[in-house]
Design a protein around this motif. Structure first.
Motif, PDB file in Angstrom:
ATOM      1  N   ALA A 106      -3.967  -9.358  -5.217  1.00  0.00           N
ATOM      2  CA  ALA A 106      -3.571  -9.087  -3.835  1.00  0.00           C
ATOM      3  C   ALA A 106      -2.192  -8.422  -3.793  1.00  0.00           C
ATOM      4  CB  ALA A 106      -3.568 -10.382  -3.024  1.00  0.00           C
ATOM      5  N   LEU A 107      -1.269  -8.905  -4.628  1.00  0.00           N
ATOM      6  CA  LEU A 107       0.062  -8.286  -4.666  1.00  0.00           C
ATOM      7  C   LEU A 107       0.000  -6.849  -5.183  1.00  0.00           C
ATOM      8  CD1 LEU A 107       2.246 -11.236  -5.990  1.00  0.00           C
ATOM      9  CD2 LEU A 107       2.260 -10.232  -3.702  1.00  0.00           C
ATOM     10  N   ALA A 108      -0.797  -6.615  -6.217  1.00  0.00           N
ATOM     11  CA  ALA A 108      -0.922  -5.254  -6.757  1.00  0.00           C
ATOM     12  C   ALA A 108      -1.534  -4.314  -5.723  1.00  0.00           C
ATOM     13  CB  ALA A 108      -1.764  -5.271  -8.031  1.00  0.00           C
ATOM     14  N   ASN A 109      -2.505  -4.797  -4.983  1.00  0.00           N
ATOM     15  CA  ASN A 109      -3.122  -3.943  -3.959  1.00  0.00           C
ATOM     16  C   ASN A 109      -2.211  -3.756  -2.761  1.00  0.00           C
ATOM     17  OD1 ASN A 109      -5.755  -3.050  -4.883  1.00  0.00           O
ATOM     18  ND2 ASN A 109      -6.139  -5.231  -5.117  1.00  0.00           N
ATOM     19  N   PHE A 110      -1.364  -4.730  -2.486  1.00  0.00           N
ATOM     20  CA  PHE A 110      -0.374  -4.545  -1.416  1.00  0.00           C
ATOM     21  C   PHE A 110       0.598  -3.433  -1.793  1.00  0.00           C
ATOM     22  CE2 PHE A 110       3.734  -5.497   0.542  1.00  0.00           C
ATOM     23  CZ  PHE A 110       3.377  -5.420   1.876  1.00  0.00           C
ATOM     24  N   ALA A 111       1.017  -3.426  -3.054  1.00  0.00           N
ATOM     25  CA  ALA A 111       1.915  -2.374  -3.517  1.00  0.00           C
ATOM     26  C   ALA A 111       1.199  -1.025  -3.606  1.00  0.00           C
ATOM     27  CB  ALA A 111       2.499  -2.750  -4.875  1.00  0.00           C
ATOM     28  N   TRP A 112      -0.127  -1.046  -3.672  1.00  0.00           N
ATOM     29  CA  TRP A 112      -0.949   0.157  -3.792  1.00  0.00           C
ATOM     30  C   TRP A 112      -1.273   0.754  -2.420  1.00  0.00           C
ATOM     31  CZ3 TRP A 112      -2.466   3.279  -7.580  1.00  0.00           C
ATOM     32  CH2 TRP A 112      -3.632   4.023  -7.447  1.00  0.00           C
ATOM     33  N   LEU A 113      -0.920   0.076  -1.336  1.00  0.00           N
ATOM     34  CA  LEU A 113      -1.262   0.507   0.021  1.00  0.00           C
ATOM     35  C   LEU A 113      -0.956   1.977   0.324  1.00  0.00           C
ATOM     36  CD1 LEU A 113      -0.418  -2.543   2.298  1.00  0.00           C
ATOM     37  CD2 LEU A 113      -2.570  -1.298   2.233  1.00  0.00           C
ATOM     38  N   PRO A 114       0.189   2.532  -0.066  1.00  0.00           N
ATOM     39  CA  PRO A 114       0.449   3.929   0.295  1.00  0.00           C
ATOM     40  C   PRO A 114      -0.481   4.932  -0.395  1.00  0.00           C
ATOM     41  CG  PRO A 114       2.412   2.921  -0.633  1.00  0.00           C
ATOM     42  CD  PRO A 114       1.327   1.927  -0.718  1.00  0.00           C
ATOM     43  N   HIS A 115      -1.075   4.541  -1.509  1.00  0.00           N
ATOM     44  CA  HIS A 115      -1.929   5.480  -2.234  1.00  0.00           C
ATOM     45  C   HIS A 115      -3.351   5.537  -1.681  1.00  0.00           C
ATOM     46  CE1 HIS A 115       1.115   6.243  -5.239  1.00  0.00           C
ATOM     47  NE2 HIS A 115       1.300   4.954  -5.359  1.00  0.00           N
ATOM     48  N   TYR A 116      -3.888   4.380  -1.301  1.00  0.00           N
ATOM     49  CA  TYR A 116      -5.250   4.350  -0.771  1.00  0.00           C
ATOM     50  C   TYR A 116      -5.377   3.118   0.133  1.00  0.00           C
ATOM     51  CZ  TYR A 116     -10.141   5.820  -0.930  1.00  0.00           C
ATOM     52  OH  TYR A 116     -11.381   6.306  -0.624  1.00  0.00           O
ATOM     53  N   PRO A 117      -4.990   3.239   1.404  1.00  0.00           N
ATOM     54  CA  PRO A 117      -4.882   2.082   2.288  1.00  0.00           C
ATOM     55  C   PRO A 117      -6.187   1.311   2.523  1.00  0.00           C
ATOM     56  CG  PRO A 117      -3.811   4.000   3.256  1.00  0.00           C
ATOM     57  CD  PRO A 117      -4.524   4.464   2.041  1.00  0.00           C
ATOM     58  N   LEU A 118      -7.275   1.997   2.790  1.00  0.00           N
ATOM     59  CA  LEU A 118      -8.518   1.291   3.111  1.00  0.00           C
ATOM     60  C   LEU A 118      -9.016   0.479   1.917  1.00  0.00           C
ATOM     61  CD1 LEU A 118     -10.731   0.693   5.136  1.00  0.00           C
ATOM     62  CD2 LEU A 118     -11.949   2.699   4.290  1.00  0.00           C
ATOM     63  N   TRP A 119      -9.027   1.087   0.751  1.00  0.00           N
ATOM     64  CA  TRP A 119      -9.469   0.411  -0.472  1.00  0.00           C
ATOM     65  C   TRP A 119      -8.578  -0.807  -0.730  1.00  0.00           C
ATOM     66  CZ3 TRP A 119     -13.024   2.712  -4.144  1.00  0.00           C
ATOM     67  CH2 TRP A 119     -13.165   2.005  -5.330  1.00  0.00           C
ATOM     68  N   SER A 120      -7.282  -0.640  -0.558  1.00  0.00           N
ATOM     69  CA  SER A 120      -6.341  -1.733  -0.799  1.00  0.00           C
ATOM     70  C   SER A 120      -6.575  -2.889   0.155  1.00  0.00           C
ATOM     71  CB  SER A 120      -4.905  -1.233  -0.653  1.00  0.00           C
ATOM     72  OG  SER A 120      -4.626  -0.276  -1.630  1.00  0.00           O
ATOM     73  N   ILE A 121      -6.799  -2.597   1.419  1.00  0.00           N
ATOM     74  CA  ILE A 121      -7.020  -3.658   2.408  1.00  0.00           C
ATOM     75  C   ILE A 121      -8.303  -4.421   2.103  1.00  0.00           C
ATOM     76  CG2 ILE A 121      -7.541  -4.079   4.846  1.00  0.00           C
ATOM     77  CD1 ILE A 121      -5.534  -1.802   5.470  1.00  0.00           C
ATOM     78  N   VAL A 122      -9.346  -3.715   1.706  1.00  0.00           N
ATOM     79  CA  VAL A 122     -10.610  -4.379   1.350  1.00  0.00           C
ATOM     80  C   VAL A 122     -10.415  -5.294   0.145  1.00  0.00           C
ATOM     81  CG1 VAL A 122     -12.930  -3.976   0.456  1.00  0.00           C
ATOM     82  CG2 VAL A 122     -12.100  -2.625   2.375  1.00  0.00           C
ATOM     83  N   LEU A 123      -9.722  -4.812  -0.879  1.00  0.00           N
ATOM     84  CA  LEU A 123      -9.510  -5.640  -2.064  1.00  0.00           C
ATOM     85  C   LEU A 123      -8.558  -6.803  -1.801  1.00  0.00           C
ATOM     86  CD1 LEU A 123      -9.503  -3.013  -4.933  1.00  0.00           C
ATOM     87  CD2 LEU A 123     -11.276  -4.646  -4.333  1.00  0.00           C
ATOM     88  N   ILE A 124      -7.585  -6.629  -0.912  1.00  0.00           N
ATOM     89  CA  ILE A 124      -6.719  -7.749  -0.517  1.00  0.00           C
ATOM     90  C   ILE A 124      -7.551  -8.818   0.189  1.00  0.00           C
ATOM     91  CG2 ILE A 124      -4.858  -8.441   1.048  1.00  0.00           C
ATOM     92  CD1 ILE A 124      -3.521  -5.717   0.380  1.00  0.00           C
ATOM     93  N   ALA A 125      -8.451  -8.396   1.077  1.00  0.00           N
ATOM     94  CA  ALA A 125      -9.323  -9.355   1.771  1.00  0.00           C
ATOM     95  C   ALA A 125     -10.214 -10.095   0.779  1.00  0.00           C
ATOM     96  CB  ALA A 125     -10.167  -8.631   2.820  1.00  0.00           C
ATOM     97  N   ILE A 126     -10.755  -9.393  -0.206  1.00  0.00           N
ATOM     98  CA  ILE A 126     -11.583 -10.039  -1.229  1.00  0.00           C
ATOM     99  C   ILE A 126     -10.758 -11.059  -2.005  1.00  0.00           C
ATOM    100  CG2 ILE A 126     -12.770  -9.626  -3.433  1.00  0.00           C
ATOM    101  CD1 ILE A 126     -13.882  -7.055  -2.172  1.00  0.00           C
ATOM    102  N   ASP A 127      -9.529 -10.704  -2.365  1.00  0.00           N
ATOM    103  CA  ASP A 127      -8.666 -11.634  -3.092  1.00  0.00           C
ATOM    104  C   ASP A 127      -8.344 -12.863  -2.260  1.00  0.00           C
ATOM    105  OD1 ASP A 127      -8.521 -10.166  -5.469  1.00  0.00           O
ATOM    106  OD2 ASP A 127      -6.890  -8.932  -4.710  1.00  0.00           O
ATOM    107  N   ILE A 128      -8.132 -12.696  -0.970  1.00  0.00           N
ATOM    108  CA  ILE A 128      -7.866 -13.843  -0.096  1.00  0.00           C
ATOM    109  C   ILE A 128      -9.092 -14.744  -0.014  1.00  0.00           C
ATOM    110  CG2 ILE A 128      -7.428 -14.496   2.318  1.00  0.00           C
ATOM    111  CD1 ILE A 128      -5.565 -12.022   2.437  1.00  0.00           C
TER     112      ILE A 128
END
Length: 144
Positions: A106-128
């Protein structure tokens, strides 16, 4: 006459308390970890290949280049897939490692938000969902 298990479990000689990996939430978390890990692997491979899908955002706090983020996601994704497979054993260490790795994902995808926001949000939700499932489900022996 008191019954401690369900009728089908008693008939087949199985009890969910002896197989914590067969509880719904742990299996749910294992499947989500494997899925999320595979998605992180694809994310890493795509970033290492310098795909044109990603956006380069300037003046962002986490200033890794795209290849650096790709390797982080690739390695983390492989480890998450392996931990998801280990969850099927029902071991407590696998649950603890799963929570830790889902948090790191979740932290890695949060830091990845500027590169690909939709993908990052989906993976953060999966991690939660993984963290929630591993923290709430599991030990059915605690039931009275």
């Amino acid at each position: 006459m008191a019954s401690t298990g369900s009728a089908p479990a008693a008939l087949h000689g199985t009890d969910a308390s002896h197989h914590p990996a067969r509880t719904g939430w742990t299996a749910f978390a294992a499947v989500l970890m494997i899925f999320g890990g595979v998605m992180a692997v694809f994310q890493g491979i795509s970033a290492i290949a310098k795909d044109d899908v990603f956006v380069a955002t300037r003046n962002y706090v986490f200033q890794f280049n795209l290849t650096g983020w790709g390797w982080i996601h690739l390695v983390l994704g492989i480890v998450i897939v392996l931990a998801g497979c280990a969850l099927f054993t029902g071991a407590l260490w696998a649950r603890v490692i799963g929570v830790i790795l889902a948090g790191l994902g979740a932290l890695a995808n949060f830091a990845w938000l500027p590169h690909y926001p939709l993908w990052s949000i989906v993976l953060i939700a999966i991690d939660i969902f993984i963290i929630w499932a591993l923290c709430t489900g599991g030990d059915s022996r605690a039931k009275a």
